[in-house]
Design a protein around this motif. Structure first.
Motif, PDB file in Angstrom:
ATOM      1  N   SER A  82      59.786  52.219  15.430  1.00  0.00           N
ATOM      2  CA  SER A  82      59.715  51.895  13.997  1.00  0.00           C
ATOM      3  C   SER A  82      61.056  51.353  13.526  1.00  0.00           C
ATOM      4  N   LEU A  83      60.992  50.391  12.617  1.00  0.00           N
ATOM      5  CA  LEU A  83      62.182  49.761  12.056  1.00  0.00           C
ATOM      6  C   LEU A  83      62.195  49.967  10.556  1.00  0.00           C
ATOM      7  N   GLN A  84      63.374  50.177  10.017  1.00  0.00           N
ATOM      8  CA  GLN A  84      63.482  50.412   8.579  1.00  0.00           C
ATOM      9  C   GLN A  84      64.817  49.886   8.076  1.00  0.00           C
ATOM     10  N   GLU A  85      64.757  49.096   6.994  1.00  0.00           N
ATOM     11  CA  GLU A  85      65.994  48.667   6.362  1.00  0.00           C
ATOM     12  C   GLU A  85      66.727  49.893   5.839  1.00  0.00           C
ATOM     13  N   PHE A  86      68.032  49.974   6.065  1.00  0.00           N
ATOM     14  CA  PHE A  86      68.749  51.215   5.781  1.00  0.00           C
ATOM     15  C   PHE A  86      69.941  50.961   4.865  1.00  0.00           C
ATOM     16  N   GLY A  87      69.689  50.990   3.574  1.00  0.00           N
ATOM     17  CA  GLY A  87      70.765  50.902   2.590  1.00  0.00           C
ATOM     18  C   GLY A  87      71.224  49.495   2.254  1.00  0.00           C
ATOM     19  N   ALA A  88      71.057  48.530   3.153  1.00  0.00           N
ATOM     20  CA  ALA A  88      71.476  47.141   2.905  1.00  0.00           C
ATOM     21  C   ALA A  88      70.550  46.225   3.700  1.00  0.00           C
ATOM     22  N   PRO A  89      70.392  44.964   3.257  1.00  0.00           N
ATOM     23  CA  PRO A  89      69.453  44.053   3.944  1.00  0.00           C
ATOM     24  C   PRO A  89      69.834  43.758   5.393  1.00  0.00           C
ATOM     25  N   ASP A  90      71.114  43.933   5.745  1.00  0.00           N
ATOM     26  CA  ASP A  90      71.542  43.608   7.110  1.00  0.00           C
ATOM     27  C   ASP A  90      71.689  44.848   8.007  1.00  0.00           C
ATOM     28  N   VAL A  91      71.305  45.995   7.509  1.00  0.00           N
ATOM     29  CA  VAL A  91      71.398  47.229   8.296  1.00  0.00           C
ATOM     30  C   VAL A  91      69.991  47.747   8.586  1.00  0.00           C
ATOM     31  N   VAL A  92      69.731  48.066   9.831  1.00  0.00           N
ATOM     32  CA  VAL A  92      68.380  48.496  10.238  1.00  0.00           C
ATOM     33  C   VAL A  92      68.477  49.815  11.002  1.00  0.00           C
ATOM     34  N   LEU A  93      67.507  50.690  10.723  1.00  0.00           N
ATOM     35  CA  LEU A  93      67.406  51.952  11.448  1.00  0.00           C
ATOM     36  C   LEU A  93      66.258  51.819  12.457  1.00  0.00           C
ATOM     37  N   ILE A  94      66.572  52.034  13.714  1.00  0.00           N
ATOM     38  CA  ILE A  94      65.562  51.920  14.780  1.00  0.00           C
ATOM     39  C   ILE A  94      65.222  53.314  15.286  1.00  0.00           C
ATOM     40  N   ARG A  95      63.935  53.662  15.267  1.00  0.00           N
ATOM     41  CA  ARG A  95      63.502  54.964  15.781  1.00  0.00           C
ATOM     42  C   ARG A  95      62.694  54.744  17.057  1.00  0.00           C
ATOM     43  N   ILE A  96      63.172  55.342  18.133  1.00  0.00           N
ATOM     44  CA  ILE A  96      62.490  55.229  19.426  1.00  0.00           C
ATOM     45  C   ILE A  96      61.858  56.575  19.745  1.00  0.00           C
ATOM     46  N   PRO A  97      60.571  56.647  20.039  1.00  0.00           N
ATOM     47  CA  PRO A  97      59.930  57.942  20.321  1.00  0.00           C
ATOM     48  C   PRO A  97      60.472  58.587  21.591  1.00  0.00           C
ATOM     49  N   GLN A  98      60.207  59.875  21.745  1.00  0.00           N
ATOM     50  CA  GLN A  98      60.653  60.636  22.907  1.00  0.00           C
ATOM     51  C   GLN A  98      60.119  60.011  24.195  1.00  0.00           C
ATOM     52  N   GLN A  99      60.999  59.838  25.186  1.00  0.00           N
ATOM     53  CA  GLN A  99      60.618  59.218  26.453  1.00  0.00           C
ATOM     54  C   GLN A  99      60.404  60.289  27.526  1.00  0.00           C
ATOM     55  N   ASP A 100      59.410  60.077  28.372  1.00  0.00           N
ATOM     56  CA  ASP A 100      59.199  60.978  29.511  1.00  0.00           C
ATOM     57  C   ASP A 100      60.286  60.710  30.545  1.00  0.00           C
ATOM     58  N   GLY A 101      60.886  61.799  31.049  1.00  0.00           N
ATOM     59  CA  GLY A 101      61.928  61.617  32.055  1.00  0.00           C
ATOM     60  C   GLY A 101      63.278  62.136  31.643  1.00  0.00           C
ATOM     61  N   GLY A 102      63.342  62.791  30.480  1.00  0.00           N
ATOM     62  CA  GLY A 102      64.569  63.449  30.065  1.00  0.00           C
ATOM     63  C   GLY A 102      65.664  62.495  29.631  1.00  0.00           C
ATOM     64  N   GLU A 103      66.911  62.949  29.838  1.00  0.00           N
ATOM     65  CA  GLU A 103      68.082  62.215  29.349  1.00  0.00           C
ATOM     66  C   GLU A 103      68.221  60.844  30.018  1.00  0.00           C
ATOM     67  N   VAL A 104      67.854  60.782  31.309  1.00  0.00           N
ATOM     68  CA  VAL A 104      67.968  59.510  32.025  1.00  0.00           C
ATOM     69  C   VAL A 104      67.074  58.453  31.381  1.00  0.00           C
ATOM     70  N   ALA A 105      65.832  58.846  31.084  1.00  0.00           N
ATOM     71  CA  ALA A 105      64.895  57.914  30.462  1.00  0.00           C
ATOM     72  C   ALA A 105      65.358  57.526  29.063  1.00  0.00           C
ATOM     73  N   THR A 106      65.956  58.485  28.347  1.00  0.00           N
ATOM     74  CA  THR A 106      66.446  58.198  26.992  1.00  0.00           C
ATOM     75  C   THR A 106      67.551  57.148  27.033  1.00  0.00           C
ATOM     76  N   GLN A 107      68.512  57.355  27.935  1.00  0.00           N
ATOM     77  CA  GLN A 107      69.615  56.396  28.040  1.00  0.00           C
ATOM     78  C   GLN A 107      69.109  55.023  28.482  1.00  0.00           C
ATOM     79  N   ALA A 108      68.106  55.020  29.347  1.00  0.00           N
ATOM     80  CA  ALA A 108      67.527  53.750  29.797  1.00  0.00           C
ATOM     81  C   ALA A 108      66.856  53.027  28.627  1.00  0.00           C
ATOM     82  N   ALA A 109      66.191  53.793  27.747  1.00  0.00           N
ATOM     83  CA  ALA A 109      65.537  53.184  26.581  1.00  0.00           C
ATOM     84  C   ALA A 109      66.566  52.569  25.648  1.00  0.00           C
ATOM     85  N   VAL A 110      67.677  53.280  25.432  1.00  0.00           N
ATOM     86  CA  VAL A 110      68.737  52.748  24.560  1.00  0.00           C
ATOM     87  C   VAL A 110      69.313  51.463  25.154  1.00  0.00           C
ATOM     88  N   ALA A 111      69.516  51.485  26.480  1.00  0.00           N
ATOM     89  CA  ALA A 111      70.065  50.295  27.150  1.00  0.00           C
ATOM     90  C   ALA A 111      69.114  49.106  27.018  1.00  0.00           C
TER      91      ALA A 111
END
Length: 314
Positions: A82-111
């Motif tokens: 999900s994406l949401q404008e956050f306080g200013a038109p050029d700032v966006v908040l990105i929400r990524i759901p929980q990934q299967d695979g723990g911390e490794v999968a989370t870091q991979a999703a961010v990358a």
């Protein structure tokens, strides 16, 4: 010379007790409806409770193109981002759901997200919460709310009589449950900030209730033969100016926070707006009228001096 401004004219006599049965039925419907919404529709839990990753990014252009971003990130196979404008038109908040695979999968999703967006974006912060931490936070929030209510009931029970303590906690329960139901109905994000707002609402509501209870107990000793319904109505009218000014000024402050406080404070301020409105309603239309159904006529007179002092301060 300027004359003092009176929002509520002296001698105002509104019959609050006349529709009290309708108000009590309405409150029961709101409580049951809130439970039904929470168990059927559910709450839109934030990252705090549901787990996942939240990223705040700033575009190099004056306005972020959410449509293009949604298309880019939707092809990454990371679930419903999900994406949401956050306080200013050029700032966006990105929400990524929980990934299967723990911390490794989370870091991979961010990358993956960073690789997809490229270097034209400024990555301001990245926060991740695991499912175990989310469950622990849910449990802590529930226990915090329960202990807060028990503490308030114990204080009022000690400070007044048990009838007042039970009624005050019922009114608190009403305010907190309907606030949660409001979030279930609107689908607004429910997170730790919202829990803080619910606990703040509990404190605000009981403060208003205590002032009116002081006046009712004072009037119980002052008007020993007055019908109880009339006596409670008299106390409500005597404290109406104080209730109106306190609620009105608090509401104005929270409205300013909702309008200019930015996205980070939006959930808290909207919860507080609802809480002030429902808390004022419950104090006048729920907590006070329910004393009719309690045996408060025989409250001992040995505490009269304390009640009188409290009422005069109000």
């Amino acid at each position: 010379m300027f004359k003092p401004l009176h929002l509520v004219p002296a001698g105002t006599r509104i019959n609050f007790m006349r529709p009290h049965k309708i108000a009590l039925v309405l409150s029961v419907i709101m409580i049951l409806g809130s439970f039904a919404l929470v168990f059927t529709k559910g709450l839109n839990f934030g990252i705090d409770f549901a787990g996942g990753v939240i990223m705040e990014v700033k575009s190099s252009t004056p306005v972020a193109d959410l449509g293009t971003m949604r298309e880019q990130l939707g092809n990454l196979d990371l679930g419903e981002i999900s994406l949401q404008e956050f306080g200013a038109p050029d700032v966006v908040l990105i929400r990524i759901p929980q990934q299967d695979g723990g911390e490794v999968a989370t870091q991979a999703a961010v990358a993956k997200v960073k690789e997809s967006l490229g270097t034209e974006w400024q990555y301001r912060r990245t926060e991740s919460v695991g499912p175990k931490v989310g469950d622990e936070l849910k449990s802590s929030a529930v226990w915090a709310s329960l202990f807060a209510m028990l503490g308030i009931m114990a204080y009022i029970w000690f400070r007044y009589e048990w009838q007042f303590g039970i009624n005050a906690v019922l009114a608190l329960f009403h305010d907190c449950v309907t606030t949660v139901g409001f979030f279930a109905l609107t689908g607004m994000e429910f997170n730790l900030t919202t829990v803080a707002a619910v606990l703040t609402i509990a404190g605000y509501s009981v403060n208003d209730t205590v002032v009116i209870y002081d006046r009712i107990r004072y009037d119980l000793r002052r008007y020993k033969t007055m019908p109880l319904s009339q006596l409670i109505n008299h106390a409500l009218n005597e404290t109406l100016a104080r209730t109106t000014v306190t609620s009105g000024l608090t509401l104005l402050s929270v409205l300013a926070l909702a309008i200019w406080g930015g996205e980070a404070m939006r959930g808290f301020s909207i919860a507080m707006i609802w809480g002030i409105l429902i808390g004022t309603y419950s104090t006048i239309c729920v907590a006070s009228p329910m004393l009719l159904y309690m045996n408060i006529r025989n409250i001992g007179s040995d505490k009269g001096k304390t009640a009188e002092a409290g009422a005069q301060q109000a």
